[in-house]
Design a protein around this motif. Structure first.
Motif, PDB file in Angstrom:
ATOM      1  N   GLU A 175     -41.917  20.702  71.593  1.00 36.01           N
ATOM      2  CA  GLU A 175     -43.255  21.294  71.497  1.00 36.01           C
ATOM      3  C   GLU A 175     -44.180  20.706  72.558  1.00 36.01           C
ATOM      4  O   GLU A 175     -44.962  21.431  73.186  1.00 36.01           O
ATOM      5  CB  GLU A 175     -43.821  21.061  70.094  1.00 36.01           C
ATOM      6  N   PHE A 176     -44.106  19.402  72.758  1.00 38.07           N
ATOM      7  CA  PHE A 176     -44.925  18.750  73.783  1.00 38.07           C
ATOM      8  C   PHE A 176     -44.605  19.332  75.163  1.00 38.07           C
ATOM      9  O   PHE A 176     -45.505  19.667  75.938  1.00 38.07           O
ATOM     10  CB  PHE A 176     -44.674  17.242  73.769  1.00 38.07           C
ATOM     11  N   SER A 177     -43.329  19.471  75.475  1.00 38.85           N
ATOM     12  CA  SER A 177     -42.922  19.997  76.780  1.00 38.85           C
ATOM     13  C   SER A 177     -43.376  21.434  76.974  1.00 38.85           C
ATOM     14  O   SER A 177     -43.798  21.827  78.070  1.00 38.85           O
ATOM     15  CB  SER A 177     -41.400  19.896  76.923  1.00 38.85           C
ATOM     16  N   GLU A 178     -43.277  22.231  75.907  1.00 37.88           N
ATOM     17  CA  GLU A 178     -43.709  23.629  75.998  1.00 37.88           C
ATOM     18  C   GLU A 178     -45.197  23.724  76.316  1.00 37.88           C
ATOM     19  O   GLU A 178     -45.617  24.490  77.190  1.00 37.88           O
ATOM     20  CB  GLU A 178     -43.405  24.351  74.688  1.00 37.88           C
ATOM     21  N   VAL A 179     -46.002  22.930  75.610  1.00 36.46           N
ATOM     22  CA  VAL A 179     -47.440  22.942  75.849  1.00 36.46           C
ATOM     23  C   VAL A 179     -47.753  22.442  77.253  1.00 36.46           C
ATOM     24  O   VAL A 179     -48.565  23.030  77.976  1.00 36.46           O
ATOM     25  CB  VAL A 179     -48.156  22.076  74.793  1.00 36.46           C
ATOM     26  N   LEU A 180     -47.115  21.349  77.660  1.00 36.15           N
ATOM     27  CA  LEU A 180     -47.391  20.786  78.978  1.00 36.15           C
ATOM     28  C   LEU A 180     -47.027  21.757  80.093  1.00 36.15           C
ATOM     29  O   LEU A 180     -47.746  21.867  81.097  1.00 36.15           O
ATOM     30  CB  LEU A 180     -46.625  19.469  79.142  1.00 36.15           C
ATOM     31  N   THR A 181     -45.927  22.487  79.937  1.00 36.66           N
ATOM     32  CA  THR A 181     -45.529  23.473  80.946  1.00 36.66           C
ATOM     33  C   THR A 181     -46.605  24.543  81.116  1.00 36.66           C
ATOM     34  O   THR A 181     -46.973  24.908  82.248  1.00 36.66           O
ATOM     35  CB  THR A 181     -44.195  24.127  80.552  1.00 36.66           C
ATOM     36  N   ARG A 182     -47.131  25.023  80.021  1.00 41.82           N
ATOM     37  CA  ARG A 182     -48.163  26.065  80.086  1.00 41.82           C
ATOM     38  C   ARG A 182     -49.469  25.507  80.623  1.00 41.82           C
ATOM     39  O   ARG A 182     -50.200  26.187  81.359  1.00 41.82           O
ATOM     40  CB  ARG A 182     -48.342  26.693  78.703  1.00 41.82           C
ATOM     41  N   PHE A 183     -49.778  24.265  80.282  1.00 45.65           N
ATOM     42  CA  PHE A 183     -50.994  23.635  80.801  1.00 45.65           C
ATOM     43  C   PHE A 183     -50.882  23.402  82.309  1.00 45.65           C
ATOM     44  O   PHE A 183     -51.860  23.585  83.046  1.00 45.65           O
ATOM     45  CB  PHE A 183     -51.247  22.312  80.087  1.00 45.65           C
ATOM     46  N   ARG A 184     -49.732  23.004  82.776  1.00 45.87           N
ATOM     47  CA  ARG A 184     -49.549  22.781  84.211  1.00 45.87           C
ATOM     48  C   ARG A 184     -49.682  24.086  84.990  1.00 45.87           C
ATOM     49  O   ARG A 184     -50.239  24.113  86.096  1.00 45.87           O
ATOM     50  CB  ARG A 184     -48.177  22.147  84.463  1.00 45.87           C
ATOM     51  N   ARG A 185     -49.150  25.166  84.407  1.00 44.23           N
ATOM     52  CA  ARG A 185     -49.291  26.475  85.056  1.00 44.23           C
ATOM     53  C   ARG A 185     -50.763  26.866  85.152  1.00 44.23           C
ATOM     54  O   ARG A 185     -51.215  27.374  86.181  1.00 44.23           O
ATOM     55  CB  ARG A 185     -48.503  27.525  84.269  1.00 44.23           C
ATOM     56  N   PHE A 186     -51.506  26.607  84.086  1.00 44.70           N
ATOM     57  CA  PHE A 186     -52.947  26.889  84.102  1.00 44.70           C
ATOM     58  C   PHE A 186     -53.648  26.049  85.162  1.00 44.70           C
ATOM     59  O   PHE A 186     -54.513  26.542  85.896  1.00 44.70           O
ATOM     60  CB  PHE A 186     -53.542  26.606  82.720  1.00 44.70           C
ATOM     61  N   ALA A 187     -53.299  24.757  85.238  1.00 48.93           N
ATOM     62  CA  ALA A 187     -53.923  23.866  86.223  1.00 48.93           C
ATOM     63  C   ALA A 187     -53.640  24.348  87.645  1.00 48.93           C
ATOM     64  O   ALA A 187     -54.535  24.357  88.501  1.00 48.93           O
ATOM     65  CB  ALA A 187     -53.437  22.439  86.024  1.00 48.93           C
ATOM     66  N   ASP A 188     -52.409  24.760  87.922  1.00 50.08           N
ATOM     67  CA  ASP A 188     -52.063  25.248  89.261  1.00 50.08           C
ATOM     68  C   ASP A 188     -52.836  26.516  89.608  1.00 50.08           C
ATOM     69  O   ASP A 188     -53.285  26.688  90.751  1.00 50.08           O
ATOM     70  CB  ASP A 188     -50.560  25.526  89.335  1.00 50.08           C
ATOM     71  N   ASP A 189     -52.994  27.394  88.632  1.00 52.91           N
ATOM     72  CA  ASP A 189     -53.696  28.664  88.882  1.00 52.91           C
ATOM     73  C   ASP A 189     -55.185  28.467  89.125  1.00 52.91           C
ATOM     74  O   ASP A 189     -55.828  29.342  89.718  1.00 52.91           O
ATOM     75  CB  ASP A 189     -53.497  29.613  87.690  1.00 52.91           C
ATOM     76  N   HIS A 190     -55.744  27.347  88.665  1.00 57.88           N
ATOM     77  CA  HIS A 190     -57.193  27.145  88.773  1.00 57.88           C
ATOM     78  C   HIS A 190     -57.562  25.907  89.591  1.00 57.88           C
ATOM     79  O   HIS A 190     -58.675  25.385  89.476  1.00 57.88           O
ATOM     80  CB  HIS A 190     -57.807  27.042  87.365  1.00 57.88           C
ATOM     81  N   ASN A 191     -56.636  25.468  90.430  1.00 54.71           N
ATOM     82  CA  ASN A 191     -56.904  24.327  91.321  1.00 54.71           C
ATOM     83  C   ASN A 191     -57.494  23.145  90.547  1.00 54.71           C
ATOM     84  O   ASN A 191     -58.570  22.627  90.868  1.00 54.71           O
ATOM     85  CB  ASN A 191     -57.865  24.727  92.448  1.00 54.71           C
ATOM     86  N   ALA A 192     -56.782  22.734  89.541  1.00 56.82           N
ATOM     87  CA  ALA A 192     -57.258  21.643  88.691  1.00 56.82           C
ATOM     88  C   ALA A 192     -56.206  20.542  88.608  1.00 56.82           C
ATOM     89  O   ALA A 192     -54.995  20.798  88.708  1.00 56.82           O
ATOM     90  CB  ALA A 192     -57.569  22.158  87.286  1.00 56.82           C
ATOM     91  N   GLU A 193     -56.696  19.330  88.453  1.00 55.06           N
ATOM     92  CA  GLU A 193     -55.814  18.211  88.146  1.00 55.06           C
ATOM     93  C   GLU A 193     -55.706  18.098  86.630  1.00 55.06           C
ATOM     94  O   GLU A 193     -56.658  18.389  85.925  1.00 55.06           O
ATOM     95  CB  GLU A 193     -56.367  16.912  88.724  1.00 55.06           C
ATOM     96  N   ILE A 194     -54.555  17.679  86.157  1.00 57.17           N
ATOM     97  CA  ILE A 194     -54.369  17.548  84.714  1.00 57.17           C
ATOM     98  C   ILE A 194     -53.988  16.110  84.371  1.00 57.17           C
ATOM     99  O   ILE A 194     -53.111  15.520  85.012  1.00 57.17           O
ATOM    100  CB  ILE A 194     -53.311  18.543  84.187  1.00 57.17           C
ATOM    101  N   GLU A 195     -54.674  15.565  83.400  1.00 58.82           N
ATOM    102  CA  GLU A 195     -54.382  14.224  82.899  1.00 58.82           C
ATOM    103  C   GLU A 195     -53.832  14.364  81.481  1.00 58.82           C
ATOM    104  O   GLU A 195     -54.449  15.001  80.633  1.00 58.82           O
ATOM    105  CB  GLU A 195     -55.666  13.377  82.893  1.00 58.82           C
ATOM    106  N   PHE A 196     -52.675  13.758  81.231  1.00 59.32           N
ATOM    107  CA  PHE A 196     -52.053  13.912  79.907  1.00 59.32           C
ATOM    108  C   PHE A 196     -51.361  12.611  79.513  1.00 59.32           C
ATOM    109  O   PHE A 196     -50.967  11.808  80.371  1.00 59.32           O
ATOM    110  CB  PHE A 196     -51.055  15.076  79.911  1.00 59.32           C
TER     111      PHE A 196
END
Length: 352
Positions: A175-196
């Motif tokens: 579940e953690f990996s699934e969420v992180l994958t989708r969050f990383r895709r969102f970060a890439d699409d919006h030029n954002a850094e992600i801290e997790f």
């Protein structure tokens, strides 16, 4: 006065005169330099008011006593409304129950950027995900967090807080990996850094919390065996009179703080079973709930000969009911001592 004293007096006086002359020369030179650079003025620089601000009305800082928007004065003197200050602060969450993922945008974003993410990822296996939009405070201090779903304006950060445990179990590595994958895709699409957080630490926290919750969780079931000849309308009238409310096939008893107990009617050949349930961690007052259930069952027993039974189908004596009371009080104490008082928001979140 001998020659030695006279000589010392002359030397000392000459030294003092030389020091005074040197200090005067230094002061004269510095004043001349300052005058050449900044000009001369007789005004006190702390009290003088620049000409471009002389016509402005002086205001004092303070709190607004009404619900009107807060205003900001721009450099040219215009007064504009600050939309950020009109947003709803983010709901408080218990950090024992959540893991935070922080997005930092290169350019501030509005709600249109994260709304598709929120709509598509509201939960993971019934574990809630809470979103908040972050704006830097005017004084450059802590980030101010607002409810992302209703945010107006532009935010530099987005926080997604994921619940790590509930009655469906702990947050797993999958579940953690699934969420992180989708969050990383969102970060890439919006030029954002992600801290997790580190996945292993979150999963370990989740498992520990789940084990503690399992040891504290309590669902108390009591049943009233109603004879078939008793009309449904009579039973419903008695329940309504006692404060119970019907919604669909389920009845519930509640107060101003939330649900106390629930009840479902099970029909069987020759009998009707009223099954009362007290979800102890989620009940606003479990002990009171037990009293209300026992009271309505006793009234049914006295009027219709409907015995009260436990989950095993055994009729409960007065002594057995007292034993249930004592066990319930002890369980409520354990929950409260563990920081999950029955009926509190954190308890309802964990035992959802």
């Amino acid at each position: 006065m001998n020659d030695l004293q006279l000589t010392l007096l002359i030397v000392g006086g000459g030294g003092i005169a030389a020091m005074i002359g040197y200090n005067w020369w230094q002061d004269f030179r510095l004043r001349k330099t300052a005058s050449e650079r900044f000009g001369e003025s007789t005004e006190d620089p702390l009290l003088a008011v620049p000409a471009q601000q002389a016509s402005r009305e002086r205001t004092e800082p303070g709190f607004h006593g009404d619900n009107s928007p807060m205003d900001v004065v721009t450099d040219d003197g215009a007064v504009v409304s600050d939309p950020v200050l009109n947003n709803r602060p983010a709901e408080s969450i218990d950090q024992r129950l959540f893991a935070d993922f922080i997005f930092r945008f290169d350019e501030p974003q509005d709600e249109n950027a994260w709304k598709p993410l929120m709509d598509a990822l509201e939960q993971i296996n019934r574990k809630k995900i809470v979103y908040a939009a972050g704006v830097q405070s005017p004084d450059g201090g802590d980030v101010l967090w607002f409810t992302a779903a209703a945010f107006q304006g532009r935010a530099q950060q987005l926080r997604a807080s994921i619940q790590i445990a509930n009655r469906k179990g702990p947050l797993s590595s999958i579940e953690f990996s699934e969420v992180l994958t989708r969050f990383r895709r969102f970060a890439d699409d919006h030029n954002a850094e992600i801290e997790f957080p580190e996945m292993r630490e979150v999963v370990k926290r989740a498992e520990t919390l789940d084990q503690a919750a399992a040891a504290l969780d309590t669902l108390l079931g009591l049943h009233c065996l109603m004879p078939e000849q008793v009309d449904d309308a009579v039973v419903s009238s008695a329940l309504i009179k006692a404060g119970w409310v019907q919604k669909g096939h389920q009845w519930s008893l509640a107060d101003a703080f939330g649900t106390l107990a629930t009840m479902v009617v099970h029909q069987a050949p020759g009998k009707r079973l009223l099954s009362f349930n007290i979800d102890v961690p989620n009940s606003a007052d479990p002990v009171r709930s037990l009293g209300d259930v026992v009271s309505i069952c006793h009234s049914f027993n006295a009027e219709f000969g409907a015995p009260m039974m436990d989950d095993s189908g055994r009729t409960l004596s007065t002594q057995a009911i007292e034993g249930i009371y004592n066990q319930l009080i002890e369980r409520v104490r354990h929950l409260t001592d563990s920081g999950f008082k029955p009926g509190d928001p954190s308890s309802r979140m964990l035992f959802s």
